[in-house]
Design a protein around this motif. Structure first.
Motif, PDB file in Angstrom:
ATOM      1  N   LYS A 173      31.170  33.903  41.525  1.00  0.00           N
ATOM      2  CA  LYS A 173      31.208  33.883  42.994  1.00  0.00           C
ATOM      3  C   LYS A 173      30.138  34.758  43.638  1.00  0.00           C
ATOM      4  O   LYS A 173      29.865  34.641  44.824  1.00  0.00           O
ATOM      5  CB  LYS A 173      32.587  34.341  43.487  1.00  0.00           C
ATOM      6  N   ASP A 228      41.938  39.271  49.440  1.00  0.00           N
ATOM      7  CA  ASP A 228      42.652  38.006  49.578  1.00  0.00           C
ATOM      8  C   ASP A 228      42.440  37.133  48.350  1.00  0.00           C
ATOM      9  O   ASP A 228      41.560  37.389  47.520  1.00  0.00           O
ATOM     10  CB  ASP A 228      42.172  37.266  50.841  1.00  0.00           C
ATOM     11  N   ASN A 229      43.243  36.052  48.268  1.00  0.00           N
ATOM     12  CA  ASN A 229      43.061  35.082  47.190  1.00  0.00           C
ATOM     13  C   ASN A 229      41.693  34.420  47.306  1.00  0.00           C
ATOM     14  O   ASN A 229      41.179  34.185  48.405  1.00  0.00           O
ATOM     15  CB  ASN A 229      44.160  34.004  47.252  1.00  0.00           C
ATOM     16  N   GLU A 230      41.122  34.093  46.138  1.00  0.00           N
ATOM     17  CA  GLU A 230      39.808  33.435  46.056  1.00  0.00           C
ATOM     18  C   GLU A 230      38.701  34.314  46.630  1.00  0.00           C
ATOM     19  O   GLU A 230      37.664  33.808  47.071  1.00  0.00           O
ATOM     20  CB  GLU A 230      39.817  32.072  46.782  1.00  0.00           C
ATOM     21  N   GLY A 285      37.187  36.760  44.861  1.00  0.00           N
ATOM     22  CA  GLY A 285      36.280  37.167  43.790  1.00  0.00           C
ATOM     23  C   GLY A 285      36.741  38.380  43.021  1.00  0.00           C
ATOM     24  O   GLY A 285      35.939  39.025  42.353  1.00  0.00           O
ATOM     25  N   THR A 299      38.906  38.436  40.412  1.00  0.00           N
ATOM     26  CA  THR A 299      38.919  38.134  38.971  1.00  0.00           C
ATOM     27  C   THR A 299      37.509  38.121  38.393  1.00  0.00           C
ATOM     28  O   THR A 299      37.314  38.398  37.206  1.00  0.00           O
ATOM     29  CB  THR A 299      39.601  36.778  38.742  1.00  0.00           C
ATOM     30  N   THR A 300      36.511  37.811  39.220  1.00  0.00           N
ATOM     31  CA  THR A 300      35.128  37.760  38.735  1.00  0.00           C
ATOM     32  C   THR A 300      34.697  39.089  38.133  1.00  0.00           C
ATOM     33  O   THR A 300      33.903  39.124  37.189  1.00  0.00           O
ATOM     34  CB  THR A 300      34.189  37.370  39.893  1.00  0.00           C
ATOM     35  N   GLN A 322      44.935  36.414  34.829  1.00  0.00           N
ATOM     36  CA  GLN A 322      45.826  36.022  35.912  1.00  0.00           C
ATOM     37  C   GLN A 322      46.825  34.975  35.417  1.00  0.00           C
ATOM     38  O   GLN A 322      46.470  34.033  34.735  1.00  0.00           O
ATOM     39  CB  GLN A 322      45.004  35.455  37.077  1.00  0.00           C
ATOM     40  N   HIS A 382      46.624  41.481  45.484  1.00  0.00           N
ATOM     41  CA  HIS A 382      46.340  41.043  46.857  1.00  0.00           C
ATOM     42  C   HIS A 382      47.397  41.562  47.825  1.00  0.00           C
ATOM     43  O   HIS A 382      47.492  41.083  48.957  1.00  0.00           O
ATOM     44  CB  HIS A 382      46.294  39.510  46.922  1.00  0.00           C
ATOM     45  N   ALA A 431      36.973  38.007  51.395  1.00  0.00           N
ATOM     46  CA  ALA A 431      36.873  36.569  51.129  1.00  0.00           C
ATOM     47  C   ALA A 431      35.568  36.034  51.699  1.00  0.00           C
ATOM     48  O   ALA A 431      35.185  36.347  52.823  1.00  0.00           O
ATOM     49  CB  ALA A 431      38.071  35.841  51.736  1.00  0.00           C
TER      50      ALA A 431
END
Length: 934
Positions: free
Chosen positions: A13, A33-35, A37, A39-40, A145, A909, A926
């Motif tokens: 990302k 927030d979700n999505e 980044g 986990t990146t 995750q 989150h 985000a």
């Protein structure tokens, strides 16, 4: 292992990722927030260390590359066993990987020293430094995750295999396999030695010595030796004679070859001139080919460029069509909401009910109208009641005031009547009621005031309701306008979508369209839909592809034709620069590939014909013109060798007296023009020269005789030599047979002793082999028992560790667990007073137990590696299914549950977790493509 810093570019990302100065101890929170980044960051650590992630396989790491880049790079600085290292990896779209591992002398600020710089070498060094590979890391120190399922998915062979590898069971199983392989080899060796010992003992009993035959065998060997010597002498004579005849044959062939060279000397110059002319013509044609090939390649490259541009635009239009379809769906959903908001569903009874709460704007208008009218009616009724009460108050007051005036005198006088006794009593009673009339008047006056105040209040409420009605009607009108704009929304004309979205006026739709406009702004100016624009661009793509398919083969054909010409010119000695500079390309030829090919083929055909003639005349690698005089001298020497081998000098003198060899060497034969011969002359001179040379060659053949006669003579000598060789072979065989029998008799004694020694050697070798077989069988049995014991102890050991961690996470609710060797988990429930399976627990409690298991596996792996190095943990959303109190308890436990794990990364989150739980917080936004944390 402790992580110090993480840097990446064009990775998943992020276009740029720079996280530095991470604390060595404590909890590091990655929040957003979700999505966004989060986990990146963990994926970057895993990719840098092992070249793969939990989502990306090592065989194809290209998905880690950011969508608008060609290469992804990651660098992680870490500390392991007291030393600092930097590992760097990169991968491009073709899948090519590069990796480098450097050691930082003196800590973080030291100069880097290269340790390894290929992916394979870096993987090997990382495993050696850390003591584990990706699979062990994946199932212990790194919690991906939604992956609290290692124990839950106990049927997974991979999960069970990883746990067995962590605790050393896999290494013991490999040792058993190696011992079984060695046992099979030793057993086979044992069987072979037993067989050899039996054979040696059997052969030993068959030996039977007979020394009396030795004298007869020695006499036979001497007779056979005499026959061998006689046959050998005659064979040598036949070989010498045959060799002389073969020398004559070779000299004959050499003389003919030299005559062919003389012929070549005459014709060589003429054919070289033909090849020179062809080279000049081909050089001129090459200029045309170069220009034609350059134009064709330019056309092909232009077509390919347009094709790539069309493909990119088609892909972008397809993506735009998907986005617009989603936008159209969102508009439809918003239109449905507006229709629901505009739909009036309330009943009249509900509208008049004060407790009724309208759910749509239409209902709000209807209710406001009903209440406005109701307040008006109540206002009228209150006003009428006030007027009536006021009139009654006036009447009562007037009565209270006038009666005493009228009745103040004697009743008879007051009324002017002669009342009877009872009449007077009534009048007196009425006069005594004047106080009561005053009270009644006061009450009516108070009622009048109350009614008038109520009328004023209802008037105000009517005015407020009317004002609200105007506002609601205005909002209803705006909603109708938005509904009409949403109902007429269409994506059939891209240039009107922006205005339509603006007319709808929804913030979420406007934001979505802004994202589309920023991504596809140049496409949204078209006066047609995405589908029709996509169809047009697909037609353009097909046209460009067709042009590329035509231009590419044409350029390839011209290139092939140019390479053919260059190859031919290279064989001819290069390009004729003078001819090439004088040539001018023909515009028609640049378009006619077939015509160019015919012209080039015609020139190459002429050149090949001349080359064929030259190849037929060539005698060696040297293309220089042969010297005719030298050839004549060689022919004389060769003829002397020929006649000398045959012992016939008279034939030689007769041939030389009749020969014109000298004239041929000087170039004075009929049909020639001098020393130069016909090399540059006309066709008649060439043919005359050929005829003269052929006549001389015929005379030479007559003097040399037939080659077949010489080979017949050689054949007869070879036949006699073959017969002598057969006789020699038979005599040598008889001699060898006699000598072999003599040697056999002499060696029998020695062989007996050798067999005895061999039996003893086999018995000595067999004893340790039998011992090794027994040892390996015992080893296999012992290791099997050890593995069984380890598997039986695996569950209890993990259970003890989990029992130490679980009460802290569950706040003492669960304390005891049972874990089998197949990782089947049961927890003791105090409420039910028994052990129950995970399926009987809530998802939050199950995740608490599984998280404890993952910590136990991490502890088992760290302990199995045999060193006390500090280790980091990376947990992605470990408390996603926990409530706030459970999450807080879990995070507090992670900070201090095990001295081995000093650095803990936690992704969450949840924004309401207390900041004091973390030593460092990394906020991730985000949509952000760059993240820098210092």
């Amino acid at each position: 292992m402790i992580v110090h810093s993480i840097r990446a570019s064009s990775f998943m990302k992020y276009e740029e990722l720079d996280i530095d100065d991470l604390p060595k101890t404590g909890t590091i929170c990655i929040r957003g927030d979700n999505e966004a980044g989060k986990t990146t960051i963990g994926e970057a650590i895993a990719f840098a260390l092992f070249g793969r992630t939990t989502r990306i396989a090592a065989e194809d790491p290209t998905p880690v590359i950011n969508w608008d880049a060609d290469t992804a790079r990651v660098a992680v600085q870490f500390e392991a066993r007291g030393e600092s290292y930097v590992v760097e990896r990169e991968v491009d779209r073709s899948g090519r990987q590069a990796a480098k591992l450097s050691h930082l002398a003196g800590g973080n600020g030291g100069a880097p020293a290269l340790v390894a710089e290929t992916p394979a070498a870096v993987d090997e060094e990382i495993r050696a430094i850390l003591g584990f590979g990706f699979e062990e890391f994946r199932y212990s120190f790194y919690l991906a995750q939604k992956e609290l399922d290692l124990v839950r998915n106990r049927r997974s062979d991979n999960s069970r295999g990883v746990v067995h590898s962590m605790v050393g069971i896999t290494a013991l199983e490999r040792t058993i396999d190696a011992a079984r392989t060695e046992l099979d080899d030793l057993a086979e060796r044992e069987r072979t030695l037993d067989r050899d010992l039996a054979v040696a003992k059997a052969v030993q009993g068959t030996l039977d010595l007979d020394p009396g035959e030795r004298k007869a065998l020695e006499a036979d060997a001497e007779t056979a030796g005499e026959k061998v010597r006689e046959s050998h002498d005659r064979l040598e004579e036949c070989r010498r004679e045959a060799e002389l005849v073969r020398t004559a044959v070779a000299a004959r062939n050499e003389a003919l070859t030299q005559w062919d060279k003389l012929h070549r000397a005459v014709l060589l110059r003429r054919h070289r001139e033909a090849m020179g002319g062809g080279r000049r013509t081909l050089s001129q044609q090459r200029v045309t080919l170069v220009e034609a090939e350059r134009a064709a390649r330019a056309q092909a490259e232009d077509a390919e460029a347009r094709l790539r541009a069309s493909r990119d635009k088609v892909e972008k239009l397809r993506e735009l069509a998907v986005k617009l379809t989603e936008l159209e769906g969102n508009v439809a959903l918003y239109r449905s909401e507006l229709e629901r908001d505009l739909r009036e569903t309330a009943s009249p009874e509900a509208k008049s009910d004060r407790t009724f709460l309208p759910s749509t704007k239409a209902e709000m208008v209807s209710v406001a109208q009903t209440r406005r009218d109701e307040f008006g009616r109540q206002k009228g009724r209150a006003k009428l009641g006030g007027i009536i009460a006021l009139l009654l108050a006036i009447a009562s007051g007037a009565a209270a005031w006038f009666l005493p005036q009228l009745l103040g005198r004697e009743p008879d006088a007051a009324i002017g009547l002669d009342l009877s006794a009872w009449g007077r009593d009534i009048a007196v009673g009425i006069m005594h009621l004047r106080g009561l009339l005053g009270v009644v008047a006061a009450l009516f006056l108070i009622s009048a005031i109350s009614f008038l105040m109520k009328a004023a209040r209802f008037g105000r409420m009517q005015l407020e309701t009317a004002t609200n009605l105007v506002e609601v009607e205005r909002e209803l009108g705006a909603a109708k306008g938005k509904h009409e704009a949403a109902r007429s929304f269409s994506i059939d004309r891209l240039s009107g979508i922006g205005a339509a979205i603006g007319a709808i006026g929804n913030a979420e739709l406007t934001e979505r369209f802004s994202g589309i406009e920023s991504r596809f702004g140049e496409l949204l100016s078209a006066d047609q839909g995405a589908s029709s624009l996509l169809e047009s661009e697909q037609k353009a793509e097909a046209s460009a592809r067709e042009e590329a398919e035509e231009a590419g083969p044409r350029a390839a054909d011209l290139g092939r034709l140019l390479r053919t010409a260059d190859k031919e010119l290279e064989r001819l000695g290069g390009i004729d620069e003078a001819a090439a500079s004088a040539a001018s390309p023909n515009a028609k030829d640049t378009e006619d590939v077939a015509g160019l090919e015919r012209r080039v083929d015609a020139v190459i055909t002429v050149i090949n014909q001349a080359r064929f003639e030259l190849e037929a005349l060539k005698t060696g690698k040297d293309d220089a013109d042969p010297d005719a005089k030298a050839l004549a001298e060689q022919i004389n020497a060769t003829l002397g060798k020929f006649f000398g081998a045959l012992g016939d000098e008279s034939r030689k003198h007769r041939f030389l007296e009749a020969s014109s060899l000298g004239d041929l060497a000087d170039g004075h034969l009929p049909g020639t023009t001098g020393a130069g011969g016909t090399g540059a002359g006309g066709g008649g001179s060439l043919e005359a020269l050929r005829a003269a040379v052929e006549n001389e060659r015929a005379s030479l053949l007559e003097a040399l005789g037939e080659e077949g006669d010489l080979w017949t003579r050689i054949g007869a000598l070879d036949d006699e030599a073959a017969n002598l060789k057969d006789a020699l072979f038979v005599a040598e065989a008889k001699r060898s047979q006699a000598q072999a029998k003599i040697a056999a008799i002499a060696s029998q004694v020695t062989r007996t002793a050798d067999l005895l020694e061999k039996c003893e050697a086999v018995e000595r070798e067999l004893a340790p082999v039998k011992h090794d077989v027994a040892v390996r069988r015992a080893l296999i049995e012992l290791l099997g028992d050890t593995i069984g014991a380890m598997k039986r102890n695996l569950g209890p050991n993990l259970a003890r560790y989990v029992a130490r961690v679980l009460p802290r996470i569950t706040e003492g609710r669960y304390r005891r667990v049972e874990i089998t060797e197949d990782l089947d988990v049961k927890v003791f429930s105090g409420d039910r007073n028994e052990y129950i399976g995970l399926i009987d627990l809530s998802f939050g409690t199950t995740d608490q137990i599984l998280l404890s298991m993952r910590l136990g596996l991490a502890h088992a792996l760290a302990a199995a590696k045999g060193h006390d190095d500090k280790q980091f943990l990376f947990f992605d959303e470990p408390v996603a299914s926990f409530d706030r109190e459970r999450a807080k308890s879990c995070l507090e436990m992670l900070r201090e549950h095990d001295d081995r794990f000093t650095q803990v990364f936690v992704i969450t989150h949840q924004p309401d977790l207390p900041a004091e739980l973390f030593n460092k917080v990394i906020e991730v936004e985000a949509g952000a493509t760059r993240l820098e944390v210092r």
